[in-house]
Motif scaffolding. Structure first.
Motif, PDB file in Angstrom:
ATOM      1  N   LYS A 132       2.769  -8.583  -5.062  1.00  0.00           N
ATOM      2  CA  LYS A 132       2.713 -10.001  -5.438  1.00  0.00           C
ATOM      3  C   LYS A 132       4.017 -10.703  -5.075  1.00  0.00           C
ATOM      4  O   LYS A 132       4.020 -11.857  -4.639  1.00  0.00           O
ATOM      5  CB  LYS A 132       2.443 -10.140  -6.947  1.00  0.00           C
ATOM      6  CG  LYS A 132       1.012  -9.854  -7.352  1.00  0.00           C
ATOM      7  CD  LYS A 132       0.766 -10.138  -8.823  1.00  0.00           C
ATOM      8  CE  LYS A 132       0.518 -11.612  -9.075  1.00  0.00           C
ATOM      9  NZ  LYS A 132      -0.832 -12.024  -8.651  1.00  0.00           N
ATOM     10  N   TYR A 188      -2.938 -13.438  -3.273  1.00  0.00           N
ATOM     11  CA  TYR A 188      -1.989 -13.402  -4.381  1.00  0.00           C
ATOM     12  C   TYR A 188      -2.721 -13.381  -5.731  1.00  0.00           C
ATOM     13  O   TYR A 188      -2.370 -12.625  -6.637  1.00  0.00           O
ATOM     14  CB  TYR A 188      -1.062 -14.613  -4.314  1.00  0.00           C
ATOM     15  CG  TYR A 188      -0.027 -14.667  -5.417  1.00  0.00           C
ATOM     16  CD1 TYR A 188       1.175 -13.978  -5.291  1.00  0.00           C
ATOM     17  CD2 TYR A 188      -0.254 -15.401  -6.576  1.00  0.00           C
ATOM     18  CE1 TYR A 188       2.125 -14.015  -6.303  1.00  0.00           C
ATOM     19  CE2 TYR A 188       0.687 -15.445  -7.593  1.00  0.00           C
ATOM     20  CZ  TYR A 188       1.871 -14.751  -7.444  1.00  0.00           C
ATOM     21  OH  TYR A 188       2.805 -14.781  -8.456  1.00  0.00           O
ATOM     22  N   ALA A 240      -5.620 -12.257  -6.412  1.00  0.00           N
ATOM     23  CA  ALA A 240      -6.355 -11.013  -6.631  1.00  0.00           C
ATOM     24  C   ALA A 240      -5.455  -9.785  -6.728  1.00  0.00           C
ATOM     25  O   ALA A 240      -5.879  -8.737  -7.228  1.00  0.00           O
ATOM     26  CB  ALA A 240      -7.365 -10.820  -5.503  1.00  0.00           C
ATOM     27  N   GLU A 241      -4.210  -9.910  -6.275  1.00  0.00           N
ATOM     28  CA  GLU A 241      -3.294  -8.765  -6.240  1.00  0.00           C
ATOM     29  C   GLU A 241      -2.814  -8.374  -7.637  1.00  0.00           C
ATOM     30  O   GLU A 241      -2.451  -9.233  -8.439  1.00  0.00           O
ATOM     31  CB  GLU A 241      -2.094  -9.094  -5.341  1.00  0.00           C
ATOM     32  CG  GLU A 241      -1.117  -7.955  -5.163  1.00  0.00           C
ATOM     33  CD  GLU A 241      -1.742  -6.734  -4.535  1.00  0.00           C
ATOM     34  OE1 GLU A 241      -1.750  -5.677  -5.211  1.00  0.00           O
ATOM     35  OE2 GLU A 241      -2.220  -6.839  -3.394  1.00  0.00           O
ATOM     36  N   GLN A 242      -2.787  -7.071  -7.915  1.00  0.00           N
ATOM     37  CA  GLN A 242      -2.353  -6.563  -9.223  1.00  0.00           C
ATOM     38  C   GLN A 242      -0.970  -5.918  -9.174  1.00  0.00           C
ATOM     39  O   GLN A 242      -0.269  -5.880 -10.176  1.00  0.00           O
ATOM     40  CB  GLN A 242      -3.372  -5.533  -9.742  1.00  0.00           C
ATOM     41  CG  GLN A 242      -4.778  -6.086  -9.938  1.00  0.00           C
ATOM     42  CD  GLN A 242      -4.833  -7.188 -10.972  1.00  0.00           C
ATOM     43  OE1 GLN A 242      -4.220  -7.091 -12.036  1.00  0.00           O
ATOM     44  NE2 GLN A 242      -5.571  -8.261 -10.662  1.00  0.00           N
ATOM     45  N   ASP A 243      -0.593  -5.437  -7.996  1.00  0.00           N
ATOM     46  CA  ASP A 243       0.694  -4.739  -7.882  1.00  0.00           C
ATOM     47  C   ASP A 243       1.849  -5.743  -7.878  1.00  0.00           C
ATOM     48  O   ASP A 243       1.875  -6.648  -7.038  1.00  0.00           O
ATOM     49  CB  ASP A 243       0.714  -3.919  -6.590  1.00  0.00           C
ATOM     50  CG  ASP A 243       2.012  -3.152  -6.425  1.00  0.00           C
ATOM     51  OD1 ASP A 243       2.850  -3.577  -5.611  1.00  0.00           O
ATOM     52  OD2 ASP A 243       2.183  -2.141  -7.125  1.00  0.00           O
ATOM     53  N   PRO A 244       2.827  -5.604  -8.787  1.00  0.00           N
ATOM     54  CA  PRO A 244       3.939  -6.570  -8.879  1.00  0.00           C
ATOM     55  C   PRO A 244       4.763  -6.695  -7.598  1.00  0.00           C
ATOM     56  O   PRO A 244       5.139  -7.802  -7.213  1.00  0.00           O
ATOM     57  CB  PRO A 244       4.786  -6.017 -10.028  1.00  0.00           C
ATOM     58  CG  PRO A 244       3.837  -5.210 -10.845  1.00  0.00           C
ATOM     59  CD  PRO A 244       2.888  -4.594  -9.861  1.00  0.00           C
ATOM     60  N   LYS A 294      -3.553  -7.327   4.107  1.00  0.00           N
ATOM     61  CA  LYS A 294      -4.128  -6.567   2.995  1.00  0.00           C
ATOM     62  C   LYS A 294      -3.951  -5.062   3.183  1.00  0.00           C
ATOM     63  O   LYS A 294      -4.550  -4.273   2.465  1.00  0.00           O
ATOM     64  CB  LYS A 294      -5.615  -6.893   2.867  1.00  0.00           C
ATOM     65  CG  LYS A 294      -5.922  -8.359   2.604  1.00  0.00           C
ATOM     66  CD  LYS A 294      -7.426  -8.590   2.530  1.00  0.00           C
ATOM     67  CE  LYS A 294      -7.754 -10.056   2.308  1.00  0.00           C
ATOM     68  NZ  LYS A 294      -9.222 -10.290   2.257  1.00  0.00           N
TER      69      LYS A 294
END
Length: 211
Positions: A191, A182, A184-188, A152
Motif C-alpha cells: 500500500k 490501493y 483492494a490491497e491489504q499488505d501495508p 499487481k
C-alpha cells in the motif's frame, strides 16, 4: 585476483588519477579484471574511456559485453546508442537486459521502436518491464499496458518498476487504476508503494493541467 581486487578497490577511492590505468586494464587478459575495470570507470563516470569501452561490445565474453553496456549507459554515451540497440538482439538475455537499461539511461528515443518490441509477452518479465521503464524515461507511454500487468505482481521488484512507469507516463486512467488497486490491497508495504506512485502521478498530472 590481485589485479581484479585493485580495480574494485579503486571504485571506493574514486581518484580520477587512476582512470588511465583502469583504461589500460580494459585490455587485460582476464575477463574478471576487464569487468571490474569497466565497473569502476562507470562509477567514476570517466568519459574519456568511452571509445575504449565501445570497443569491447563485440567481445566473445558475455560478462565483458554486459559490463561494457552498463558502463556506456552510466556514461550516457549517445555515441554508443546504435551499437546498444544492436545488443538488444544478443543471444544472452542478461546482455539484452543491460542494453535496455543503458538505452533508457541515455534517453535516445531514436531506438524506441526496437525497445517496444521487447514488451511482447513472449519475452522474460524482467526484460519486458525494463523495456517499459526505458520507454518511460524517453517520455514514451507505450509500456503502460505492460506496467498495468505487473503493477499487481507478487514479485516486489517487478511491481516497483511497474509503478515507476505509471508514475512517469501515466494518465487520468492510470490514476484510477492505482486507486483501485490501493483500495483492494491489504499488505501495508505494498500500500505504501502504491501510495507513493499515486502521489507522484497526481503531482505530475497537476503540472500538466497548469500547462
Amino acid at each position: 585476483n590481485v589485479r581484479q581486487q585493485v580495480a574494485i578497490s579503486l571504485s571506493y577511492i574514486m581518484d580520477p588519477a587512476s582512470a588511465p590505468s583502469l583504461v589500460k586494464a580494459l585490455k587485460d587478459s582476464s575477463p574478471a579484471v576487464r569487468y571490474s575495470a569497466l565497473h569502476t570507470l562507470a562509477v567514476m563516470k570517466y568519459a574519456p574511456a568511452e571509445d575504449e569501452i565501445i570497443g569491447l561490445l563485440p567481445s566473445a565474453d558475455a560478462n565483458t559485453r554486459r559490463g561494457a553496456i552498463s558502463a556506456l549507459g552510466q556514461l550516457q554515451s549517445k555515441k554508443a546508442a546504435a551499437a546498444l540497440a544492436e545488443a538488444l538482439k544478443d543471444p544472452d538475455q542478461y546482455v539484452r537486459l543491460e542494453a535496455v537499461k543503458a538505452l533508457g539511461n541515455i534517453g535516445d528515443a531514436s531506438f524506441s521502436k526496437e525497445i517496444t518490441k521487447l514488451l511482447t509477452p513472449a519475452e522474460q518479465p524482467q526484460l519486458r518491464i525494463e523495456a517499459a521503464l526505458a520507454l518511460a524515461r524517453m517520455e514514451n507511454s507505450d509500456g503502460l499496458l505492460t506496467a498495468y500487468e505487473f503493477a499487481k505482481a507478487t514479485e516486489l521488484s517487478l511491481r516497483s518498476q511497474a509503478l515507476n512507469v505509471i508514475a512517469a507516463v501515466g494518465d487520468a486512467r492510470s490514476l484510477q487504476f492505482i486507486e483501485e488497486i490501493y483500495a483492494a490491497e491489504q499488505d501495508p508495504s505494498a500500500k505504501s508503494m502504491l501510495d507513493f506512485a499515486r502521489q507522484r502521478l497526481m503531482a505530475r498530472l497537476k503540472v500538466q493541467e497548469k500547462k
